[in-house]
Structure formats: C-alpha cells, structure tokens
Design an enzyme around this catalytic site. Structure first.
Site, PDB file in Angstrom:
ATOM      1  N   GLN A  24       0.792 -12.193  -8.526  1.00  0.00           N
ATOM      2  CA  GLN A  24       0.870 -11.040  -7.713  1.00  0.00           C
ATOM      3  C   GLN A  24      -0.612 -10.474  -8.502  1.00  0.00           C
ATOM      4  O   GLN A  24      -0.479  -9.558  -7.378  1.00  0.00           O
ATOM      5  CB  GLN A  24       1.892 -10.544  -8.315  1.00  0.00           C
ATOM      6  CG  GLN A  24       2.241  -8.520  -8.199  1.00  0.00           C
ATOM      7  CD  GLN A  24       3.642  -8.897  -6.261  1.00  0.00           C
ATOM      8  OE1 GLN A  24       4.540  -9.760  -6.617  1.00  0.00           O
ATOM      9  NE2 GLN A  24       2.819  -7.916  -5.724  1.00  0.00           N
ATOM     10  N   SER A  52       3.981  -0.934  -0.424  1.00  0.00           N
ATOM     11  CA  SER A  52       4.494  -0.536  -1.449  1.00  0.00           C
ATOM     12  C   SER A  52       3.400   0.569  -2.147  1.00  0.00           C
ATOM     13  O   SER A  52       3.960   1.877  -2.886  1.00  0.00           O
ATOM     14  CB  SER A  52       4.918  -1.574  -2.353  1.00  0.00           C
ATOM     15  OG  SER A  52       6.035  -1.760  -2.217  1.00  0.00           O
ATOM     16  N   ASN A  93      14.421 -10.570   4.360  1.00  0.00           N
ATOM     17  CA  ASN A  93      14.311  -9.502   4.889  1.00  0.00           C
ATOM     18  C   ASN A  93      12.864  -9.994   5.156  1.00  0.00           C
ATOM     19  O   ASN A  93      12.650  -9.484   6.558  1.00  0.00           O
ATOM     20  CB  ASN A  93      13.670  -8.842   3.450  1.00  0.00           C
ATOM     21  CG  ASN A  93      12.700  -7.375   3.593  1.00  0.00           C
ATOM     22  OD1 ASN A  93      11.330  -7.818   3.526  1.00  0.00           O
ATOM     23  ND2 ASN A  93      12.980  -6.178   4.421  1.00  0.00           N
ATOM     24  N   LYS A 153      -3.023 -11.155  -5.292  1.00  0.00           N
ATOM     25  CA  LYS A 153      -2.420 -10.666  -4.247  1.00  0.00           C
ATOM     26  C   LYS A 153      -2.218  -8.409  -4.111  1.00  0.00           C
ATOM     27  O   LYS A 153      -3.239  -8.192  -4.126  1.00  0.00           O
ATOM     28  CB  LYS A 153      -0.663 -10.592  -3.884  1.00  0.00           C
ATOM     29  CG  LYS A 153      -0.142 -10.470  -2.603  1.00  0.00           C
ATOM     30  CD  LYS A 153       1.171 -10.488  -2.298  1.00  0.00           C
ATOM     31  CE  LYS A 153       2.189 -11.224  -3.327  1.00  0.00           C
ATOM     32  NZ  LYS A 153       3.335 -11.435  -2.969  1.00  0.00           N
ATOM     33  N   GLY A 170      11.689  -5.050  -4.696  1.00  0.00           N
ATOM     34  CA  GLY A 170      12.565  -5.715  -4.161  1.00  0.00           C
ATOM     35  C   GLY A 170      12.114  -6.982  -3.982  1.00  0.00           C
ATOM     36  O   GLY A 170      10.932  -7.133  -4.157  1.00  0.00           O
ATOM     37  N   ASP A 171      13.054  -8.455  -4.484  1.00  0.00           N
ATOM     38  CA  ASP A 171      12.576  -9.388  -3.345  1.00  0.00           C
ATOM     39  C   ASP A 171      13.511  -9.930  -3.327  1.00  0.00           C
ATOM     40  O   ASP A 171      14.702  -9.799  -3.065  1.00  0.00           O
ATOM     41  CB  ASP A 171      12.100 -10.427  -4.646  1.00  0.00           C
ATOM     42  CG  ASP A 171      10.878 -11.515  -4.792  1.00  0.00           C
ATOM     43  OD1 ASP A 171      10.226 -11.375  -3.914  1.00  0.00           O
ATOM     44  OD2 ASP A 171      11.783 -12.209  -5.233  1.00  0.00           O
ATOM     45  N   LYS A 182       6.387  -8.713 -12.228  1.00  0.00           N
ATOM     46  CA  LYS A 182       7.358  -9.104 -11.533  1.00  0.00           C
ATOM     47  C   LYS A 182       8.279  -9.813 -12.477  1.00  0.00           C
ATOM     48  O   LYS A 182       8.437  -9.237 -13.899  1.00  0.00           O
ATOM     49  CB  LYS A 182       6.900 -10.524 -11.626  1.00  0.00           C
ATOM     50  CG  LYS A 182       8.004 -11.199 -10.081  1.00  0.00           C
ATOM     51  CD  LYS A 182       7.573 -10.604  -8.563  1.00  0.00           C
ATOM     52  CE  LYS A 182       8.792 -10.984  -7.761  1.00  0.00           C
ATOM     53  NZ  LYS A 182       7.926 -11.224  -6.177  1.00  0.00           N
TER      54      LYS A 182
END
Ligand code: NDP
Length: 446
Positions: free
Chosen positions: A111, A379, A240, A114, A165-166, A126
C-alpha cells in the site's frame, strides 16, 4: 548485487520468519529497488529500505461480540500503520478467516508504494480481522463492526489514519463502523472512505478499483497499438473489484467469459452481458449467495467446482480475488491459450513463478500496486471532497481516475523500460519508492 539482495532478505527474514506473504512482498520490491539504491548515491548509508520494511506501528486487539444465539465470540483485530512519510496512513480493512499479521503486513507494505504512485498525499496502512462475515446475520455483522471500531477509533482519524474497505468489508460494514466512530468521537468527519453517497461518500468509489484495473490494461495495450475492445477476458473473483472490472470491460466492448469465488469458477462462452452482470451483483451483494447459482439461471454456462478460471482461453486476464491465486502452471496455461495482457485487480494475486513466466514470454503484466491503485486514488478524492465539503460529479471523478491511471502507467514506463520490454513491476517499485524515500530523508531519522 545478487549478494546485497540476498543479505538483505536474510536479515529481514530472520526478524519476520513466520511471515511468508510479507517476505514475498519484501523480496519482490527488494529485487528491483536495491539495484536502484546502489546506483543512486543520495540513498547510500541511510538504511532507507530497512526502515521502510519495519512498520511504524502495529496494533493488535481483542474484539468481543455476541452472536444471535447469545454466545460470546472472540476475534482478533489489527491495524498496521506502515509508513506516514507522505501523508496519513491509508489502506483498507479486511475481514476474512485467513487474516493474520503476515498478510496485513504484506498488504500494508504494498500500500505504501501504491499510494505513492497515485501522486496523492497518502501514507500506507492496512488492517482487519480474522472474523468471517460469511453466513452471519446483519445484526451480527453490525455488532462485530461496532466492537471492532470501539477499539480502533483511538488510533485513527481524518489526519492520522483513514481506513477503507477490502475483502469482506463493503458499504454495509463501512456504514456500521462509521456510525460507531461518530458516536464515540462525537464528530462527523471523513475518517473512513467508501462511505454512502448521502453521508460523505464519493461517486465512482465503488467502481474505482475495477474500472482502474481495466483502464490500466487499456493503457498497456494502447502503448503497443492495441486495445481492450473485442478481446476475450477472464476475471477471477465476483466481489467488488471483479464486478466493476467486468462492467468496464463490457462497456469497452470486450467479452467477459468468467467470474469465480472460493467455491469455483463459471465459464459463459457466450459472454457475460450487462444484464447477466446485474444478476451477479444482486446475487453477491444482496442475496450473498455463491457464484455457482449463475449456471442455474443461465444453463448454457458451466461451473467448475473448486477450480480457478486460468485454463479458459482468453487474451486478457484480470485476477481480482486474492493473493497467490495464479501460479506458474496457470501462467503457462494462459500464455499457451493466447493471453497477451495481465492486469492485477487483487493484491499480489500472481506468484513470483507466474510473474517470471509472463516476463520470459514478454507479455504485458501489471502488478496490483500499479493497476489496482484506482481504488485508493478515488478514496483520496473522497477525502479531498470531504475536506472541501463538496461533491464532484461522476464525470469529474471518472476523468480524474483515468488521468491518475495514465500517470501511473507513464511513471512505470519511465522507470521500467528495459530492452524491448516494459517491466511494469520494476517501474512501479522504483517510482513508488522515490517519493517515499525522499520524504523520509527530508524528515530525518524519526
Ligand atoms: P470482496 O470481498 O468484495 O470479493 C472478494 C472475491 O474474491 C470474492 O468473490 C471471494 O469469494 C473471492 N475470494 C476471496 N478469498 C478467496 C480465496 N482464498 N480463494 C478464492 N477466491 C477468494 O473483495 P474485493 O473485491 O474488495 O477485493 C478483491 C481483491 O482486490 C483483494 O486482493 C483486495 O485486497 C484487492 N483490492 C481491493 C480494493 C477495493 O477497493 N475493494 C482496492 C485494491 C485492491 P468468496 O465470496 O467465496 O470468499
């Protein structure tokens, strides 16, 4: 060079010996970033990568809740606050029985790179729990989410850490957690992203990861004078990311022939149309049923129990389910069947052996930290809209998402160009690294 990388991996491995997924992510980054550090003096003697692989903070806590039969259940909650050099921690929450520290540290580490690639000011984090939402009633989900937030709220905030979310955490769970945060803090603030539209959410946020994954595939194909249009696409997962990747492929006139879940894969040789996809969305999001139901509704399709979809012939593959879901054998099968482009919607879905097959065959391959960055990018746009107390239109957000995906693609080319091949993995790692490392150097040893 090989020795420097192996020495580094050995040292980190000794400290994290029980964390295979985390070590897999560290190795993948080290193999491209260490040579870059060696060839750039400003990073010498700073132990910069050593600092980046150690989380700034790890929170682990008990989550008690009461199920519908009155029994007291105990789960474990986590938040890994990995790196805040370029902004507050940002990253999703995962609710799945497989969740452990290794998986969350790998996700938090990925992350960081990213978020840096998105060009927005977001650090990496996370979290989640080993709670299994499958088969739970709405009331049980709500009580769990409330209990989870009753502890987590102390450590997060709109300027500190903003979860999203995840796997296992969608709009419903974000709603319950947001409600509890608001009650405990007595403030209405953008502490979570993925919120409902009427209470601070952004248009296109639910679609963003899947759409972005397809935009990235389109960018890669355009670069070699090709496109998504008319291609046959295999997608794994039916949550999703998979749903909206399928939607965008259909909009771009590609033919999507598969979706899957943890019980198996469906193959619809006639193609999943918009109407069939609507059925899948209702099946998975409202009825919360298994993907195998698809073949009851559309009997010409086939269901392959407990199988991944990678043996189905296609030109584009979009792994959108989970980590290490596509191995060396699957990669060879994809190549033999004519696949020319792999864009990861999930995080680390391809094993290192599979990636090396793609590289050897010089097919287009995008790592998730680049191709699925659209979710966290929007986000970031949701956070911006919350701060402005203003909402952008669907077209505005989608256009920003497209621009961000193109910028990430171009950053990968800048740093990943090799003879006759673009190594997107190397490009993403180095481009992501530079921004974070430079901020860390500027901020001193903290
Ligand atoms: P969802 O929970 O909505 O869907 C997950 C899908 O993957 C489901 O179809 C699920 O099947 C399947 N799946 C999960 N675990 C396994 C497994 N062990 N084996 C086979 N199938 C499995 O999650 P998302 O779509 O949000 O996330 C999917 C991936 O995308 C994850 O890797 C996530 O980290 C990544 N991602 C998500 C982002 C987002 O914005 N949501 C952003 C960036 C990355 P089943 O229902 O049977 O469990």
């Amino acid at each position: 060079m090989k020795k420097s990388i192996e020495d580094f991996i050995t040292e980190i491995g000794e400290r994290n010996s029980q964390e295979p997924e985390f070590m897999q992510a560290v190795r993948e980054v080290s193999e491209t970033v260490i040579p870059y550090i060696v060839s750039n003096k400003i990073y010498h003697g700073k132990n910069i990568l050593m600092r980046m692989v150690e989380p700034e903070r790890v929170l682990m806590f008990r989550v008690n809740w009461v199920d519908d039969s009155g029994e007291i259940r105990v789960n474990r909650g986590y938040r890994v606050q990995m790196n805040s050099a370029i902004g507050p921690y940002k990253g999703g929450l995962r609710f799945h029985p497989s969740v452990n520290l290794s998986i969350l540290k790998f996700l938090a580490f990925e992350q960081v790179f990213k978020n840096s690639l998105t060009t927005l000011p977001m650090g990496g984090g996370k979290g989640g729990s080993d709670f299994d939402p499958k088969g739970k009633s709405d009331g049980e989900i709500m009580r769990f989410c409330q209990s989870f937030m009753t502890e987590l709220f102390r450590y997060i905030g709109p300027n500190t850490d903003i979860p999203a979310g995840d796997i296992g955490v969608g709009g419903r769970e974000i709603g319950y957690m947001f409600g509890q945060y608001k009650k405990l803090k007595k403030e209405f603030t953008g502490v979570l992203t993925g919120k409902g539209l009427s209470w601070g959410g952004s248009l296109i946020r639910p679609e963003a990861t899947g759409y972005g994954t397809v935009y990235f595939a389109e960018n890669m194909l355009n670069h070699v004078k090709n496109s998504v249009k008319g291609k046959t696409v295999v997608i794994s997962g039916s949550g999703n990311v998979a749903q909206f990747a399928a939607e965008k492929c259909i909009q771009l006139s590609a033919k999507v022939v598969s979706l899957s879940d943890s019980s198996g894969s469906i193959y619809d040789s006639e193609g999943i149309t918009e109407e069939k996809l609507k059925y899948v969305m209702d099946l998975k999001n409202n009825k919360r049923e298994r993907i195998s139901e698809y073949v009851k509704k559309y009997p010409k399709a086939k269901f392959y129990k407990n199988q991944t979809p990678w043996d189905i012939p296609c030109e584009i593959a979009l792994p959108c389910a989970t980590q290490n879901e596509l191995n060396e054998k699957n990669a060879k099968s994809l190549i033999n069947n004519g696949c020319v482009c792999i864009s990861e919607g999930a995080n680390m879905p391809c094993t290192p052996e599979a990636i090396s097959v793609f590289r050897k065959n010089k097919v287009l391959y995008a790592p998730g930290k680049a191709s699925n960055a659209g979710g966290v990018a929007v986000s970031g746009l949701e956070m911006a809209q919350n701060s402005l107390r203003y909402s952008w239109t669907r077209e505005e957000v989608d256009s920003r998402l497209k621009d961000i995906m193109l910028d990430i693609h171009n950053a990968c080319i800048t740093h990943g160009l090799e003879e006759g091949y673009i190594n997107y993995e190397k490009g993403a790692n180095i481009a992501g690294f530079i921004k974070v490392a430079d901020a860390m150097l500027a901020q001193g040893v903290v």
